[in-house]
Design a protein around this motif. Sequence first.
Motif, PDB file in Angstrom:
ATOM      1  N   HIS A  40       0.915  -1.049   0.169  1.00 16.41           N
ATOM      2  CA  HIS A  40       0.018   0.071   0.135  1.00 16.41           C
ATOM      3  C   HIS A  40       0.899   1.314  -0.025  1.00 16.41           C
ATOM      4  O   HIS A  40       0.533   2.188  -0.874  1.00 16.41           O
ATOM      5  N   GLN A  41       1.889   1.426   0.810  1.00 15.51           N
ATOM      6  CA  GLN A  41       2.838   2.591   0.884  1.00 15.51           C
ATOM      7  C   GLN A  41       3.652   2.806  -0.201  1.00 15.51           C
ATOM      8  O   GLN A  41       3.717   3.751  -0.681  1.00 15.51           O
ATOM      9  N   GLU A  42       3.997   1.741  -1.060  1.00 13.64           N
ATOM     10  CA  GLU A  42       4.657   1.776  -2.153  1.00 13.64           C
ATOM     11  C   GLU A  42       3.853   2.148  -3.520  1.00 13.64           C
ATOM     12  O   GLU A  42       4.256   2.845  -4.614  1.00 13.64           O
ATOM     13  N   THR A  43       2.484   1.681  -3.559  1.00 13.41           N
ATOM     14  CA  THR A  43       1.769   1.680  -4.590  1.00 13.41           C
ATOM     15  C   THR A  43       0.453   2.401  -4.590  1.00 13.41           C
ATOM     16  O   THR A  43       0.064   3.008  -5.654  1.00 13.41           O
ATOM     17  N   THR A 181      10.781  -8.728   4.631  1.00  8.41           N
ATOM     18  CA  THR A 181      11.348  -8.565   3.135  1.00  8.41           C
ATOM     19  C   THR A 181      12.694  -9.192   3.063  1.00  8.41           C
ATOM     20  O   THR A 181      13.153  -9.302   1.810  1.00  8.41           O
ATOM     21  N   ALA A 182      13.172  -9.856   3.874  1.00  4.45           N
ATOM     22  CA  ALA A 182      14.446 -10.526   3.902  1.00  4.45           C
ATOM     23  C   ALA A 182      15.458  -9.834   3.361  1.00  4.45           C
ATOM     24  O   ALA A 182      16.480 -10.262   2.283  1.00  4.45           O
ATOM     25  N   GLY A 183      15.534  -8.549   3.383  1.00  3.34           N
ATOM     26  CA  GLY A 183      16.886  -7.627   2.951  1.00  3.34           C
ATOM     27  C   GLY A 183      16.298  -7.345   1.467  1.00  3.34           C
ATOM     28  O   GLY A 183      17.241  -6.611   0.985  1.00  3.34           O
ATOM     29  N   LEU A 184      15.482  -7.584   0.830  1.00  6.25           N
ATOM     30  CA  LEU A 184      15.025  -7.378  -0.618  1.00  6.25           C
ATOM     31  C   LEU A 184      14.144  -6.026  -0.429  1.00  6.25           C
ATOM     32  O   LEU A 184      13.380  -6.056   0.103  1.00  6.25           O
ATOM     33  N   PRO A 185      14.637  -5.004  -1.402  1.00  9.73           N
ATOM     34  CA  PRO A 185      13.649  -3.647  -1.402  1.00  9.73           C
ATOM     35  C   PRO A 185      12.441  -4.037  -2.158  1.00  9.73           C
ATOM     36  O   PRO A 185      12.546  -4.775  -2.880  1.00  9.73           O
ATOM     37  N   ILE A 186      11.599  -3.337  -1.469  1.00  6.02           N
ATOM     38  CA  ILE A 186      10.203  -3.594  -1.959  1.00  6.02           C
ATOM     39  C   ILE A 186      10.087  -3.304  -3.573  1.00  6.02           C
ATOM     40  O   ILE A 186       9.475  -4.088  -4.296  1.00  6.02           O
TER      41      ILE A 186
END
Length: 192
Positions: A40-43, A181-186
């Motif tokens: 939600h925050q990203e899209t 997120t296991a270190g992965l950027p969204i």
Amino acid sequence: MKLYIIWIFLLVGASRAYSIPDSATVAYVSACAPFAVLVHQETGVPASVILAQGILESNRGRSFLARTANNHFGIKCSVRCKKKGHCVPRPEQGIVARYLAFESAEVAFCRLARILTSNRYACFVGRFGCDYEKWCDGLQAAGYATDKKYAWKLKKIIRRYGLDKYDKNGTKQGAHQKEWTAGLPIRLLLSR
């Protein structure tokens, strides 16, 4: 005797109307709310709509696709997807449909976000903002699902479980985002 039966019927009906949310749904929301909030925050896609779709489409994470393929949204596999293990066959009304298999639930949530921000639905973000009712009606009008009661079902789930609280950017869930997120950027997850 009739009065006694009517009283029991009313009591059972009233208890269903004001029932406590079932534990499977509460557990599903607790596990998946951080995914939905970050998406939600990203899209701009409301977390409440994403969560309601997951609850409805995956039977609270208990469906065959959710358990075996991390596919919480019934996202079908396109003809272009031919990698081994990329799709899962599933008999559906006499034909075999193929569904995407995801390495994790978070990737499935990100794929749904990509779908909901694609050209077909992109205008919803600007027009509807966080208005989950308009999003639900818009998804149905745009043909997201064939169920004629799809929007009604989503709205009912959102209201029953108070999922609209996750549509506010300042939620407490934000503190837990790094954990899943296991270190992965969204943005990387959204681009998959």
